[in-house]
Design an enzyme around this catalytic site. Structure first.
Site, short mmCIF file in Angstrom:
data_model
loop_
_atom_site.label_atom_id
_atom_site.label_comp_id
_atom_site.label_asym_id
_atom_site.label_seq_id
_atom_site.Cartn_x
_atom_site.Cartn_y
_atom_site.Cartn_z
N LEU A 138 -12.51 -32.41 -17.44
CA LEU A 138 -13.64 -31.50 -17.59
C LEU A 138 -13.38 -30.22 -16.79
CD1 LEU A 138 -16.57 -31.03 -18.65
CD2 LEU A 138 -17.40 -32.06 -16.53
N SER A 145 -17.86 -26.11 -10.76
CA SER A 145 -19.28 -26.46 -10.76
C SER A 145 -19.97 -26.04 -12.05
CB SER A 145 -19.98 -25.78 -9.57
OG SER A 145 -19.46 -26.27 -8.36
N GLY A 347 -11.64 -42.97 20.08
CA GLY A 347 -10.80 -42.10 20.91
C GLY A 347 -9.51 -41.74 20.19
N GLU A 371 -17.37 -34.81 -8.73
CA GLU A 371 -18.57 -35.34 -9.41
C GLU A 371 -19.81 -34.55 -9.01
OE1 GLU A 371 -18.74 -37.72 -11.62
OE2 GLU A 371 -16.96 -38.97 -11.35
#
Ligand code: TGC
Ligand code: FAD
Length: 392
Positions: A138, A145, A347, A371
């Site tokens: 995609l 986005s 640590g 995603e």
């Protein structure tokens, strides 16, 4: 790497909400991860290699298509079982869960939901066992986005389509046998196409130098006049809603998966803190470390409750995209915070591959981005509660 002594926290007795089948599915996935993933995963992550030998086992525990009907080779399980499998796999490593998510929700799901019967019979049983591996294209270099802006396209060329364009950041691309690819037709409408390895003009170069998801293989999909047979078009849904529908299912799995990564960090930090002596007493006896541990178990428990309820809604067919976004966003952020605190609690040892925490922490930087990023999911919630889109 240290032996896997993982013990799952269940502070609110959530097991009481699960059926015997849920617990059986979860426990067998947990045992498999201890046996097959934990002993090898650090080494594969260090070498930035996907451990292909686990593919068969992933299929056997229901890691490929857990909720796909048995007639197509899936496990026919409900959504809570699917979530529990993702939780256990990601407890081992987010990259292994990625492989499982992509195969189940981004490859098998669209073929099952948007494909015809011939496509289902041809691909699903082999995808369920791992005989065939898939990937999902995609994202593009200029459209992450905002996938609706994609430029990958196909044209009708007589008895086939001619596919051109490029996809980027594709999990499993370098070794996948098939790719479910989202591209625009001549009218600009988005459709899904099944592209097979070996088709002329189709290449899948690997992406190197990742500091995150190192045990998952990521690559590009490049289409240079690829002739895709017309029967490879998914006929039953088109438009951006088609790939977004697959993301709903994968994001739901990630919401559960992130709990697994958080549980592993918490459990490791708790055990270490009880054993590590400084100033003549275990560091677990200091207020500052107890604060970290108490906040971790509180956040894990809240995420477990949110996600279990989402699973019930999903089983009833009532879970909305916005509800799934909220759980993905909340749980991944929760897991990253826990990984960071747990890392500090160990640590100097926390930065080594002797323990799983630093690997989880680096993996989760991808999980919070793919995603749908952390910001995008916040905007989905914002749009849902106000009715106004802040994307555009
Ligand atoms: P928008 O105008 O809101 O919607 C376009 C059309 O889609 C419909 N729709 C949905 N349909 C089904 N399911 C959903 N979840 C849906 N969400 C929206 C919507 O009703 C509309 O339909 P119609 O008929 O009116 O056209 O779209 P937009 O362009 O404004 O974008 C919305 C936005 C930003 C939320 C969306 O594009 C988005 O989610 N962006 C994030 C992209 C993303 O998540 N990419 C993921 C790539 S895959 C991946 O990362 C795999 S990682 C795998 C691993 O390793 O685990
Ligand atoms: P961009 O979209 O460029 O975003 C950059 C920043 O801008 C982000 O912080 C984002 O939140 C912010 N931003 C963007 N738009 C807005 C806005 N409107 N308002 C406010 N802030 C905004 N994709 C696939 O298709 N298939 C896969 O298998 C796959 N696997 C992946 C594996 C890995 C390891 C990674 C890292 C990514 C993978 N992806 C995959 C791609 C992933 O989905 C994208 O990286 C993600 O959707 C974000 O797109 P981007 O990287 O282009 O970032």
């Amino acid at each position: 790497m240290k032996p896997d002594l993982f013990q799952a926290p269940d502070y609110y007795n959530l097991d009481d909400l699960l059926t015997e089948e849920h617990k059986l599915v979860r426990d067998s996935a947990r045992a498999w991860v201890k046996r097959e993933v934990s002993p090898i995963i650090e080494d594969f992550a260090q070498r930035a290699e996907f451990p292909k030998q686990i593919i068969k086992g992933l299929g056997e525990i229901g890691g490929f298509g857990p909720y796909i009907p048995e007639e197509y080779g899936g496990a026919g399980l409900d959504q809570i079982s699917y979530g529990l499998i993702m939780q256990e796999i990601e407890r081992g490593d987010s990259g292994v869960r990625s492989t499982s998510s992509v195969q189940s929700s981004l490859v098998m799901y669209p073929i099952w939901k948007y494909g015809n019967e011939e496509q289902r019979q041809k691909y699903l049983p082999k995808l369920a066992t791992g005989e065939l591996m898939g990937c999902f294209g995609l994202t593009e270099p200029d459209h992450g986005s905002n996938p609706g802006g994609m430029t990958t396209n196909f044209k009708d060329n007589g008895d086939h389509y001619l596919l051109n364009g490029a996809k980027m950041w594709i999990s499993n691309a370098p070794f996948a046998d098939i790719a479910v690819v989202w591209a625009k037709n001549e009218e600009g409408r988005i459709h899904g196409l099944i592209v097979e390895r070996g088709m002329e003009g189709f290449t899948t170069p690997e992406t190197h130098n990742k500091w995150s998801l190192r045990a998952s293989s990521t690559g590009e999909l490049i289409f240079d006049n690829v002739k895709v047979p017309k029967e490879n078009l998914l006929p039953n849904k088109s438009g951006l809603g088609a790939p977004l529908g697959c993301l709903d299912s994968a994001r739901y799995g990630i919401a559960w998966g992130a709990i697994g990564a958080a549980m592993d960090c918490y459990d490791t930090a708790l055990r270490y803190a009880k054993e590590r002596i400084q100033f003549d007493k275990p560091i677990a006896g200091t207020q500052l470390q107890q604060k970290k541990l108490a906040e971790m178990i509180t956040e894990i428990t809240k995420a477990q409750l949110l996600t279990w309820r989402l699973g019930v809604l999903k089983n009833e067919g009532k879970a909305t995209t916005a509800q799934i976004s909220m759980a993905k966003r909340n749980n991944v952020e929760m897991a990253i915070q826990i990984a960071r605190d747990a890392r500090q609690m160990l640590g100097g040892m926390g930065i080594t591959g002797e323990y799983s925490i630093m690997r989880h922490m680096m993996n989760l930087e991808s999980v919070v981005t793919y995603e749908g990023t952390h910001d995008i999911h916040l905007l989905i919630t914002g749009m849902d509660i106000t009715g106004i889109s802040a994307f555009k």
